[in-house]
Each structure stands twice: as C-alpha cells, then as structure tokens.
Design a protein around this motif. Structure first.
Motif, short mmCIF file in Angstrom:
data_model
loop_
_atom_site.label_atom_id
_atom_site.label_comp_id
_atom_site.label_asym_id
_atom_site.label_seq_id
_atom_site.Cartn_x
_atom_site.Cartn_y
_atom_site.Cartn_z
N UNK A 163 0.66 -1.19 0.06
CA UNK A 163 0.10 0.05 0.02
C UNK A 163 0.93 1.29 -0.15
N UNK A 164 1.69 1.30 0.65
CA UNK A 164 2.79 2.48 0.64
C UNK A 164 3.33 2.63 -0.44
N UNK A 165 3.83 1.52 -1.38
CA UNK A 165 4.31 1.70 -2.80
C UNK A 165 3.35 2.21 -3.60
N UNK A 166 2.18 1.54 -3.67
CA UNK A 166 0.82 2.09 -4.45
C UNK A 166 0.85 3.43 -4.07
N UNK A 167 0.67 3.77 -2.88
CA UNK A 167 0.37 5.51 -2.57
C UNK A 167 1.45 6.36 -3.05
N UNK A 168 2.58 5.91 -3.20
CA UNK A 168 3.75 6.60 -3.70
C UNK A 168 3.46 6.83 -5.27
N UNK A 169 3.15 5.62 -6.04
CA UNK A 169 3.17 5.82 -7.46
C UNK A 169 1.77 6.57 -7.55
N UNK A 170 0.55 6.40 -6.82
CA UNK A 170 -0.57 7.17 -7.04
C UNK A 170 -0.32 8.84 -6.99
N UNK A 171 0.56 9.27 -5.99
CA UNK A 171 0.86 10.46 -5.72
C UNK A 171 1.70 11.18 -6.95
N UNK A 172 2.61 10.37 -7.39
CA UNK A 172 3.29 10.58 -8.87
C UNK A 172 2.36 10.66 -9.80
N UNK A 173 1.39 9.72 -10.06
CA UNK A 173 0.56 9.99 -11.28
C UNK A 173 -0.41 11.21 -11.25
N UNK A 174 -0.76 11.21 -9.82
CA UNK A 174 -1.52 12.63 -9.67
C UNK A 174 -0.89 13.91 -10.06
N UNK A 175 0.26 14.08 -9.67
CA UNK A 175 1.09 15.14 -10.01
C UNK A 175 1.40 15.32 -11.42
N UNK A 176 1.45 13.99 -12.01
CA UNK A 176 1.79 14.21 -13.64
C UNK A 176 0.48 14.99 -14.31
N UNK A 177 -0.62 14.24 -13.97
CA UNK A 177 -1.68 14.48 -14.38
C UNK A 177 -2.12 16.10 -14.32
N UNK A 178 -1.76 16.47 -12.88
CA UNK A 178 -2.09 17.85 -12.64
C UNK A 178 -0.98 18.74 -13.26
N UNK A 179 0.13 18.48 -13.65
CA UNK A 179 1.30 19.42 -14.48
C UNK A 179 0.58 19.49 -15.72
N UNK A 180 -0.02 18.32 -16.55
CA UNK A 180 -0.53 18.26 -17.77
C UNK A 180 -1.71 19.10 -17.95
N UNK A 181 -2.60 19.05 -16.61
CA UNK A 181 -3.85 19.83 -17.02
C UNK A 181 -3.69 21.18 -16.76
N UNK A 182 -2.52 21.70 -15.79
CA UNK A 182 -2.15 23.03 -15.63
C UNK A 182 -1.46 23.42 -16.81
#
Length: 172
Positions: A115-134
C-alpha cells in the motif's frame, strides 16, 4: 530582501490581425498580476513600452491574466509535489524490493508495504496529471480568447474608425 514590483501588461485577448490586441495594465509583485489599472488596445510593442489606445477595463483580459497566473503557480506547486513523490516512490520501491528479498516470495510481502508503494506511485501519477492539466489549461485559455470575433471585433474596429473589409468578415 529585494521585492520586484511595478506595472506591466498582462492578459492579451481580442487580437485583430495586423492591428493589435487588448491587454490590461496591472500592478504586479514578482510578475504576479494583482490589481488591474486599465485596459488598452496595444498596437505596437516598443523598446520603452507600448503604443496603445485606452479602452474601458476588459474583464475578459483581467480574467485571462489571473487564470493564467493561477495555472502557472499551480504548475510550479505540482512540479514541487511531483519531485517529492518521485523521491517517495523510489524509497517505497526500495522498501518493496528489500521485503521481497527478505521473504523470498513476492506473495508474502506485507500489505502495508504494498500500500505504501501504491500510494507513492498514485501521488506521482496525480502530480503528472496535474502538471499536464495546468500546462494545457494555460495554453488553452490563451488560445480560446486570443482572437476578437463577431460583435467584439466590430466594436473594437469601430472604436478606431475602421470597418472590417470583405476579406475580413465580422461574423467569423
């Protein structure tokens, strides 16, 4: 600490090809437009400023300037968040690899480690999506409101005693 402030033009909108565009003068601090001081139709960029004709305050120009600034600031924040999540993901992956090596069986790794690993990669995915959206939103806002169309084009041209020609229809 040095604070950079002054007056600059932001929020280019309602461009008429060959004539100019509407921009708003803002009081800014560190290039962040804060207080709109008035809009103008900028006809030429000069070394010591701009050649312009004053018009009423353009709410569209103000909103474009503020929204593009918000997208840039969110982009910077998301890049910072992304860098932190990359480090977190690397640490979590290292922990996962150690857990697999320790147990000898990937199926025996604790759910907490997974879960810790999945959470880390989920945060990374969210930040990449946010950068693309912005980034796309910054570009899109400028693109959507860039050109004057229809009644606004006719209104601006009328202010300067011009009429659209046959090759430059108002109703585009």
């Amino acid at each position: 600490m040095l604070v950079y402030y002054g007056i600059r033009h932001y929020g280019p909108v309602d461009r008429i090809e060959g004539l100019g565009e509407v921009r708003t003068r803002f009081f800014h601090i560190w290039f962040v437009p804060l207080i709109p001081l008035g809009s103008m139709f900028v006809t030429q960029q000069l070394d010591d400023g701009v050649s312009d004709l004053k018009i009423g305050l353009s709410l569209k120009s103000v909103l474009v300037a503020w929204s593009r600034t918000a997208f840039v600031l969110s982009l910077l924040g998301l890049v910072g968040f992304g860098l932190i999540t990359v480090i977190d993901a690397l640490i979590a992956t290292e922990g996962l690899v150690e857990a697999v090596q320790k147990t000898g069986d990937p199926m025996k790794v604790s759910q907490r480690t997974l879960m810790a690993t999945a959470k880390s990669y989920g945060g990374l995915g969210a930040s990449v999506c946010g950068v693309l959206f912005s980034g796309l939103s910054f570009w899109g806002i400028g693109r959507v409101f860039r050109d004057a169309r229809g009644a606004r084009k006719a209104e601006l041209m009328d202010m300067f005693g011009m009429a659209p020609g046959l090759e430059d229809p108002v109703g585009d």
